[in-house]
Write a protein that holds these residues in place. Structure first.
Motif, mmCIF file in Angstrom:
data_model
loop_
_atom_site.group_PDB
_atom_site.id
_atom_site.type_symbol
_atom_site.label_atom_id
_atom_site.label_comp_id
_atom_site.label_asym_id
_atom_site.label_seq_id
_atom_site.Cartn_x
_atom_site.Cartn_y
_atom_site.Cartn_z
ATOM 1 N N GLN A 173 0.817 -1.220 0.000
ATOM 2 C CA GLN A 173 0.000 0.000 0.000
ATOM 3 C C GLN A 173 0.847 1.265 0.000
ATOM 4 N N PHE A 174 2.102 1.174 0.433
ATOM 5 C CA PHE A 174 2.974 2.337 0.338
ATOM 6 C C PHE A 174 3.044 2.847 -1.098
ATOM 7 N N TRP A 175 3.025 1.898 -2.061
ATOM 8 C CA TRP A 175 3.093 2.277 -3.476
ATOM 9 C C TRP A 175 1.711 2.444 -4.084
ATOM 10 N N SER A 176 0.756 1.594 -3.709
ATOM 11 C CA SER A 176 -0.576 1.700 -4.315
ATOM 12 C C SER A 176 -1.279 2.984 -3.892
ATOM 13 N N ASN A 177 -0.989 3.464 -2.677
ATOM 14 C CA ASN A 177 -1.592 4.732 -2.247
ATOM 15 C C ASN A 177 -1.101 5.898 -3.094
ATOM 16 N N LYS A 178 0.134 5.829 -3.568
ATOM 17 C CA LYS A 178 0.636 6.880 -4.468
ATOM 18 C C LYS A 178 -0.146 6.884 -5.773
ATOM 19 N N ILE A 179 -0.515 5.698 -6.239
ATOM 20 C CA ILE A 179 -1.326 5.612 -7.462
ATOM 21 C C ILE A 179 -2.693 6.225 -7.218
ATOM 22 N N LEU A 180 -3.281 5.972 -6.060
ATOM 23 C CA LEU A 180 -4.588 6.539 -5.734
ATOM 24 C C LEU A 180 -4.537 8.063 -5.672
ATOM 25 N N VAL A 181 -3.513 8.585 -5.005
ATOM 26 C CA VAL A 181 -3.399 10.047 -4.862
ATOM 27 C C VAL A 181 -3.215 10.719 -6.218
ATOM 28 N N ALA A 182 -2.413 10.110 -7.090
ATOM 29 C CA ALA A 182 -2.121 10.725 -8.390
ATOM 30 C C ALA A 182 -3.301 10.645 -9.355
ATOM 31 N N ASN A 183 -4.204 9.674 -9.176
ATOM 32 C CA ASN A 183 -5.263 9.461 -10.168
ATOM 33 C C ASN A 183 -6.668 9.620 -9.631
ATOM 34 N N LYS A 184 -6.815 10.013 -8.377
ATOM 35 C CA LYS A 184 -8.152 10.167 -7.807
ATOM 36 C C LYS A 184 -8.908 11.282 -8.527
ATOM 37 N N GLY A 185 -10.075 10.943 -9.041
ATOM 38 C CA GLY A 185 -10.877 11.906 -9.776
ATOM 39 C C GLY A 185 -10.420 12.133 -11.207
ATOM 40 N N LYS A 186 -9.346 11.430 -11.649
ATOM 41 C CA LYS A 186 -8.812 11.620 -12.998
ATOM 42 C C LYS A 186 -8.910 10.341 -13.833
ATOM 43 N N ASN A 187 -8.489 9.223 -13.256
ATOM 44 C CA ASN A 187 -8.445 7.959 -14.000
ATOM 45 C C ASN A 187 -8.955 6.851 -13.079
ATOM 46 N N GLN A 188 -10.207 6.452 -13.276
ATOM 47 C CA GLN A 188 -10.817 5.469 -12.398
ATOM 48 C C GLN A 188 -10.182 4.089 -12.550
ATOM 49 N N ASP A 189 -9.713 3.748 -13.763
ATOM 50 C CA ASP A 189 -9.087 2.442 -13.969
ATOM 51 C C ASP A 189 -7.829 2.294 -13.114
ATOM 52 N N GLN A 190 -7.044 3.361 -13.026
ATOM 53 C CA GLN A 190 -5.848 3.319 -12.181
ATOM 54 C C GLN A 190 -6.226 3.151 -10.715
ATOM 55 N N CYS A 191 -7.282 3.831 -10.286
ATOM 56 C CA CYS A 191 -7.758 3.677 -8.899
ATOM 57 C C CYS A 191 -8.261 2.255 -8.663
ATOM 58 N N ASP A 192 -8.921 1.667 -9.683
ATOM 59 C CA ASP A 192 -9.402 0.287 -9.548
ATOM 60 C C ASP A 192 -8.234 -0.688 -9.407
ATOM 61 N N PHE A 193 -7.116 -0.401 -10.084
ATOM 62 C CA PHE A 193 -5.934 -1.256 -9.930
ATOM 63 C C PHE A 193 -5.450 -1.245 -8.485
ATOM 64 N N ALA A 194 -5.305 -0.041 -7.910
ATOM 65 C CA ALA A 194 -4.825 0.060 -6.522
ATOM 66 C C ALA A 194 -5.817 -0.569 -5.554
ATOM 67 N N ASN A 195 -7.110 -0.316 -5.767
ATOM 68 C CA ASN A 195 -8.118 -0.889 -4.873
ATOM 69 C C ASN A 195 -8.229 -2.402 -5.050
#
Length: 496
Positions: A173-195
């Motif tokens: 999650q140290f790395w997946s949270n960075k993906i969430l922060v960078a793509n929240k509200g911009k790219n839902q597919d990237q958020c789905d990957f982290a989630n």
């Protein structure tokens, strides 16, 4: 007599059952082939429980891993897709180990290491794909999978495998949270990957707590683990799809998940390792000759003689913070243009003036107020006969001159300011201010002064004949004494 006969018949039947049970117990203890049917019947419940663990894992993979895998195929680049394929192979191998445990007794450590070899190879492949692509644009994605692949080690952790998976999740999650922060509200597919990563490991944690609470569940009445692992690998290899066909999608059933890397990989790994260790010992047995093949380092190649490198760290000159401007917007750093004098309703507003000594308010009435905010080194003249009230707020080295005031004159958060009254004033109120001078007229001497949290306050009061002005400080030191049960306060005076 009939009763005695019934009792004898019952006792004889009980003795027969007892003898039969003792015979079965003896066969189980000796491990004879004639007792093979008995342990199979006795271990049916344990095998059923273990197979239930395998089916539950298959359902978990279908519900949580399969959608995550599909999302990765959608958002992943070439390297991420290759890494996810290795991760998927690891998930399948975990299924294979769970199936082996369902049909086998717990083996020795040597056998466990052979069973774990394919999993270690898959984890190594996942990590190498990350380390060899450090400049990849999807570095956070690669790092998430690299940290998360360690989940498979729960198979060999005792007695608390579930918390181990939680620690693995935290590392990923140290790395997946960075993906969430960078793509929240911009790219839902990237958020789905982290989630999807978080959801899979959270579900795995709950699964382990239910089916493998203190470690991998083995079948105490099962067969040999090494034979089961070998047969499982052979069966999965024969059931593999023909070359050139599309790879099968992940499925919840044990048959589709039980695809291992093949018997050759598990058997060849120890051989290669043993050969490598033999070579190492051969080299070490040479003694001092082991370094004969090393190249001599030239003088100019040594770090201490290289002129282009130095161990001295150059000091970086420290930048001074810009001086605070009184006309600025405070912590925001914004500056505002001067405003006023401007009448807003019944309030004259003067704000953000710098070095302006010609500010004049000439047409004021007794019902209007004056508010002066964040002015620096300026002078404000109020020429009307009377003003209702005057307030200086957050000003520096600013002077105010007026005739008469109907209500209060306030000075708040100011430094080095001057207030001159030419006529009557009911009261002066000073709060959190420093170095303030109040110029009194004869009519002003009846005014009341209230000060709090102030220092260096001086009153300039004219003499009785008006020929001179005398400066009087406002006391800052108060002495408190208790008279009985009542505190009394007096001004501290210096005498000498």
């Amino acid at each position: 007599m009939a009763l005695e006969g019934a009792i004898k018949d019952l006792v004889s039947r009980l003795e027969a059952v007892t003898a039969r049970l003792e015979s079965v117990e003896g066969q189980l203890a000796s491990g004879g082939g004639g007792a093979a049917a008995a342990p199979a019947a006795g271990g049916a419940s344990a095998a059923a429980a273990s197979s239930a663990a395998g089916d539950a894992y298959g359902e978990l993979v279908a519900e949580f891993f399969a959608p995550w895998y599909a999302t990765t195929q959608k958002v992943g680049g070439e390297n991420l897709k290759a890494q996810m394929e290795a991760f998927q192979e690891l998930v399948k191998q975990v299924q294979g180990v769970i199936n082996v445990a369902a049909a086998s007794k717990k083996p020795s450590m040597d056998v466990l290491q052979k069973i774990a070899a394919p999993l270690a190879a898959s984890m190594k492949k996942v990590k190498e794909l990350r380390e060899s692509n450090r400049r990849d644009a999807q570095w956070e994605h690669l790092s998430t999978l690299s940290e998360g692949c360690a989940f498979a080690n729960f198979l060999f952790v005792e007695p608390t495998p579930a918390p181990f998976v939680k620690e693995t999740l935290a590392s990923g999650q140290f790395w997946s949270n960075k993906i969430l922060v960078a793509n929240k509200g911009k790219n839902q597919d990237q958020c789905d990957f982290a989630n999807g990563f978080t959801g899979f490991l959270n579900a795995l944690h709950d699964y382990i707590r239910k089916h493998h609470t203190t470690g991998l569940s083995w079948n105490p009445r099962g067969g040999d683990a090494a034979a089961a692992a070998a047969s499982s690998s052979t069966a999965s290899s024969s059931a593999a799809p023909p070359a050139g066909g599309p790879p099968p999608p992940p499925a919840p059933s044990a048959a589709s998940m039980n695809q291992a890397t093949g018997a050759s990989s598990s058997s060849s790994a120890p051989k290669k390792s043993g050969a490598a260790m033999t070579d190492v010992f051969k080299e070490l047995s040479k003694g001092t000759a082991v370094t004969s093949g090393l190249r001599k380092v030239a003088r100019e190649e040594k770090t201490k003689y290289r002129t282009d490198r130095t161990s001295v760290v150059k000091a970086v000159p420290q930048k001074k913070a810009p001086a605070k401007k009184w006309g600025s917007g405070g912590s925001s750093g914004k500056t505002f243009p001067p405003k006023g004098p401007e009448l807003e309703g019944k309030k004259w507003v003067v704000e953000y003036h710098e070095d302006n000594k010609g500010i004049v308010i000439s047409e004021n009435t007794r019902s209007e107020t004056v508010y002066i905010y964040k002015c620096n080194n300026s002078v404000i003249q109020i020429q009307g006969e009377k003003i209702n009230s005057v307030c200086l707020d957050s000003c520096n080295k600013t002077s105010v001159v007026f005739n008469h005031a109907v209500a209060n004159v306030e000075v708040v958060n100011c430094n080095g300011c001057q207030v001159q009254a030419k006529g009557s004033v009911p009261s002066f109120i000073l709060d959190k201010s420093s170095s303030v001078q109040l110029f009194y007229a004869k009519e002003t001497c009846s005014a009341q002064l209230i000060s709090s949290k102030c220092d260096s306050i001086n009153l300039l009061i004219p003499t009785e004949d008006g020929s001179d002005v005398v400066e009087h400080p406002v006391p800052e030191q108060i002495v408190t004494m208790i008279d009985g049960a009542t505190p009394k306060h007096t001004i501290f005076e210096h005498t000498g």
